[in-house]
Design a protein around this motif. Structure first.
Motif, PDB file in Angstrom:
ATOM      1  N   LEU A   5      37.445  30.765  48.467  1.00  0.00           N
ATOM      2  CA  LEU A   5      36.683  30.780  47.213  1.00  0.00           C
ATOM      3  C   LEU A   5      36.817  32.144  46.544  1.00  0.00           C
ATOM      4  N   ALA A   6      37.108  32.131  45.229  1.00  0.00           N
ATOM      5  CA  ALA A   6      37.199  33.377  44.470  1.00  0.00           C
ATOM      6  C   ALA A   6      36.313  33.288  43.237  1.00  0.00           C
ATOM      7  N   GLU A   7      35.323  34.175  43.167  1.00  0.00           N
ATOM      8  CA  GLU A   7      34.373  34.209  42.042  1.00  0.00           C
ATOM      9  C   GLU A   7      33.775  35.607  41.990  1.00  0.00           C
ATOM     10  N   ASP A   8      33.844  36.273  40.816  1.00  0.00           N
ATOM     11  CA  ASP A   8      33.390  37.663  40.755  1.00  0.00           C
ATOM     12  C   ASP A   8      31.875  37.794  40.754  1.00  0.00           C
ATOM     13  N   SER A   9      31.148  36.782  40.279  1.00  0.00           N
ATOM     14  CA  SER A   9      29.692  36.838  40.289  1.00  0.00           C
ATOM     15  C   SER A   9      29.184  36.588  41.711  1.00  0.00           C
ATOM     16  N   VAL A  10      28.495  37.566  42.259  1.00  0.00           N
ATOM     17  CA  VAL A  10      28.018  37.449  43.638  1.00  0.00           C
ATOM     18  C   VAL A  10      27.079  36.260  43.801  1.00  0.00           C
ATOM     19  N   LEU A  11      26.165  36.100  42.852  1.00  0.00           N
ATOM     20  CA  LEU A  11      25.197  35.002  42.963  1.00  0.00           C
ATOM     21  C   LEU A  11      25.885  33.639  42.926  1.00  0.00           C
ATOM     22  N   LEU A  12      26.826  33.471  41.989  1.00  0.00           N
ATOM     23  CA  LEU A  12      27.520  32.199  41.888  1.00  0.00           C
ATOM     24  C   LEU A  12      28.419  31.989  43.094  1.00  0.00           C
ATOM     25  N   ARG A  13      29.050  33.056  43.557  1.00  0.00           N
ATOM     26  CA  ARG A  13      29.922  32.949  44.733  1.00  0.00           C
ATOM     27  C   ARG A  13      29.139  32.492  45.957  1.00  0.00           C
ATOM     28  N   GLU A  14      27.978  33.098  46.168  1.00  0.00           N
ATOM     29  CA  GLU A  14      27.157  32.716  47.312  1.00  0.00           C
ATOM     30  C   GLU A  14      26.637  31.290  47.149  1.00  0.00           C
ATOM     31  N   VAL A  48      42.297  24.088  50.563  1.00  0.00           N
ATOM     32  CA  VAL A  48      42.087  24.057  49.117  1.00  0.00           C
ATOM     33  C   VAL A  48      41.532  25.414  48.672  1.00  0.00           C
ATOM     34  N   VAL A  49      41.866  25.790  47.438  1.00  0.00           N
ATOM     35  CA  VAL A  49      41.384  27.032  46.844  1.00  0.00           C
ATOM     36  C   VAL A  49      40.473  26.687  45.667  1.00  0.00           C
ATOM     37  N   VAL A  50      39.348  27.367  45.571  1.00  0.00           N
ATOM     38  CA  VAL A  50      38.453  27.244  44.416  1.00  0.00           C
ATOM     39  C   VAL A  50      38.404  28.624  43.769  1.00  0.00           C
ATOM     40  N   THR A  51      38.795  28.714  42.504  1.00  0.00           N
ATOM     41  CA  THR A  51      38.851  30.033  41.872  1.00  0.00           C
ATOM     42  C   THR A  51      38.328  30.032  40.445  1.00  0.00           C
ATOM     43  N   ASP A  52      37.691  31.133  40.103  1.00  0.00           N
ATOM     44  CA  ASP A  52      37.292  31.390  38.722  1.00  0.00           C
ATOM     45  C   ASP A  52      38.543  31.806  37.952  1.00  0.00           C
ATOM     46  N   VAL A  53      38.466  31.765  36.624  1.00  0.00           N
ATOM     47  CA  VAL A  53      39.592  32.195  35.796  1.00  0.00           C
ATOM     48  C   VAL A  53      39.501  33.691  35.505  1.00  0.00           C
ATOM     49  N   MET A  55      38.378  37.323  36.232  1.00  0.00           N
ATOM     50  CA  MET A  55      37.915  38.175  37.322  1.00  0.00           C
ATOM     51  C   MET A  55      38.397  39.603  37.096  1.00  0.00           C
ATOM     52  N   PRO A  56      37.869  40.558  37.872  1.00  0.00           N
ATOM     53  CA  PRO A  56      38.309  41.952  37.731  1.00  0.00           C
ATOM     54  C   PRO A  56      39.814  42.062  37.981  1.00  0.00           C
ATOM     55  N   PRO A  57      40.475  43.084  37.372  1.00  0.00           N
ATOM     56  CA  PRO A  57      39.830  44.161  36.596  1.00  0.00           C
ATOM     57  C   PRO A  57      39.709  43.875  35.107  1.00  0.00           C
ATOM     58  N   GLY A  58      40.480  42.944  34.584  1.00  0.00           N
ATOM     59  CA  GLY A  58      40.516  42.762  33.141  1.00  0.00           C
ATOM     60  C   GLY A  58      39.606  41.694  32.603  1.00  0.00           C
ATOM     61  N   PHE A  59      39.115  40.814  33.477  1.00  0.00           N
ATOM     62  CA  PHE A  59      38.237  39.709  33.077  1.00  0.00           C
ATOM     63  C   PHE A  59      38.871  38.870  31.951  1.00  0.00           C
ATOM     64  N   THR A  60      40.149  38.541  32.122  1.00  0.00           N
ATOM     65  CA  THR A  60      40.834  37.681  31.159  1.00  0.00           C
ATOM     66  C   THR A  60      41.269  36.385  31.844  1.00  0.00           C
ATOM     67  N   ASP A  61      42.397  36.430  32.544  1.00  0.00           N
ATOM     68  CA  ASP A  61      42.914  35.224  33.189  1.00  0.00           C
ATOM     69  C   ASP A  61      43.470  35.513  34.582  1.00  0.00           C
ATOM     70  N   GLU A  62      42.907  36.555  35.228  1.00  0.00           N
ATOM     71  CA  GLU A  62      43.440  36.980  36.526  1.00  0.00           C
ATOM     72  C   GLU A  62      43.423  35.869  37.573  1.00  0.00           C
ATOM     73  N   GLY A  63      42.334  35.104  37.616  1.00  0.00           N
ATOM     74  CA  GLY A  63      42.235  34.045  38.610  1.00  0.00           C
ATOM     75  C   GLY A  63      43.249  32.942  38.389  1.00  0.00           C
ATOM     76  N   LEU A  64      43.488  32.609  37.125  1.00  0.00           N
ATOM     77  CA  LEU A  64      44.447  31.567  36.795  1.00  0.00           C
ATOM     78  C   LEU A  64      45.864  32.013  37.130  1.00  0.00           C
ATOM     79  N   ARG A  65      46.180  33.267  36.820  1.00  0.00           N
ATOM     80  CA  ARG A  65      47.513  33.778  37.143  1.00  0.00           C
ATOM     81  C   ARG A  65      47.714  33.876  38.654  1.00  0.00           C
ATOM     82  N   GLN A  84      34.210  29.307  32.510  1.00  0.00           N
ATOM     83  CA  GLN A  84      33.109  29.167  31.561  1.00  0.00           C
ATOM     84  C   GLN A  84      33.628  28.606  30.247  1.00  0.00           C
ATOM     85  N   TYR A  85      34.898  28.911  29.942  1.00  0.00           N
ATOM     86  CA  TYR A  85      35.516  28.471  28.700  1.00  0.00           C
ATOM     87  C   TYR A  85      36.874  27.858  29.016  1.00  0.00           C
ATOM     88  N   VAL A  86      37.472  27.218  28.023  1.00  0.00           N
ATOM     89  CA  VAL A  86      38.814  26.665  28.186  1.00  0.00           C
ATOM     90  C   VAL A  86      39.816  27.792  27.944  1.00  0.00           C
TER      91      VAL A  86
END
Length: 209
Positions: A5-14, A48-53, A55-65, A84-86
């Motif tokens: 699991l990859a998610e930069d928000s600690v609360l959401l990750r937990e 399986v991998v669950v990832t946010d789009v 994430m640090p450092p740029g908070f753009t599309d790091e997870g997707l890439r 959060q967005y498309v």
């Protein structure tokens, strides 16, 4: 299943980790940035991998890439993308069998989230209806060739639904759905294929064209 699991928000990750474990899955690693995601997958070899789009450092599309990198290195690795967005960049490139893209609002629907994860892990393709809507909106002109009903069918097919599921959603017969799909593929110059995943890929190939 073993999940990374990859998610930069600690609360959401937990929260996600707890939700996954509630459904009987094992969270092999829960990380907060893209490099840690790649390293965790290499170390744990998850199912399986669950990832946010974003994430640090740029908070753009790091997870997707990162997901693209992982899929190229491990073809067929199931990945469920949360956002959060498309994020339209790279979406068409990564989508295919064993990939899902859900908006984070969908996580509130626990059963839907769990079902999406299982479908992706089994090689299915799951796309949030809002993602489908926004992708289709990018190419309005070719879609004008379709009837309103055919557009409804196309959106449901792009979500990865079978003929039976489309029929139930629209309250029509499977035969009617098959006819609509044949008409859609003909109007969009896309070759018909019986496999649901290939139909999704055909829709996405049309969107890229």
């Amino acid at each position: 299943m073993r999940v990374v699991l990859a998610e930069d928000s600690v609360l959401l990750r937990e929260g996600l980790a707890g939700l996954l474990e509630r459904f009987g899955h094992t969270v092999a690693a829960a990380v907060g940035d893209a490099p840690a995601l790649v390293a965790a997958v290499e170390e744990h070899g998850p199912d399986v991998v669950v990832t946010d789009v974003r994430m640090p450092p740029g908070f753009t599309d790091e997870g997707l890439r990162a997901a693209l990198t992982l899929r190229r290195a491990r073809p067929g690795l199931p990945v469920l993308i949360l956002s959060q967005y498309v994020q339209q960049a790279y979406v068409e490139e990564i989508m295919g069998p064993g990939v899902g893209y859900l908006l984070k609002d969908r996580i509130g629907h626990v059963a839907e989230f769990a079902d999406a994860l299982e479908r992706v892990a089994a090689g299915g393709t799951v796309i949030d209806p809002e993602v489908v809507r926004q992708l289709l909106a990018r190419r309005r002109d070719p879609l004008q060739r379709l009837t309103p009903r055919e557009r409804e069918v196309l959106a449901l097919v792009a979500e990865g639904r079978s003929n039976a599921a489309v029929a139930r959603a629209l309250v029509v017969t499977e035969a009617a759905v098959a006819k609509h799909i044949a008409a859609i593929l003909a109007k969009l110059d896309l070759p018909p294929a019986p496999d649901d995943h290939r139909r999704v890929l055909a829709v996405l190939a049309y969107l890229k064209g």
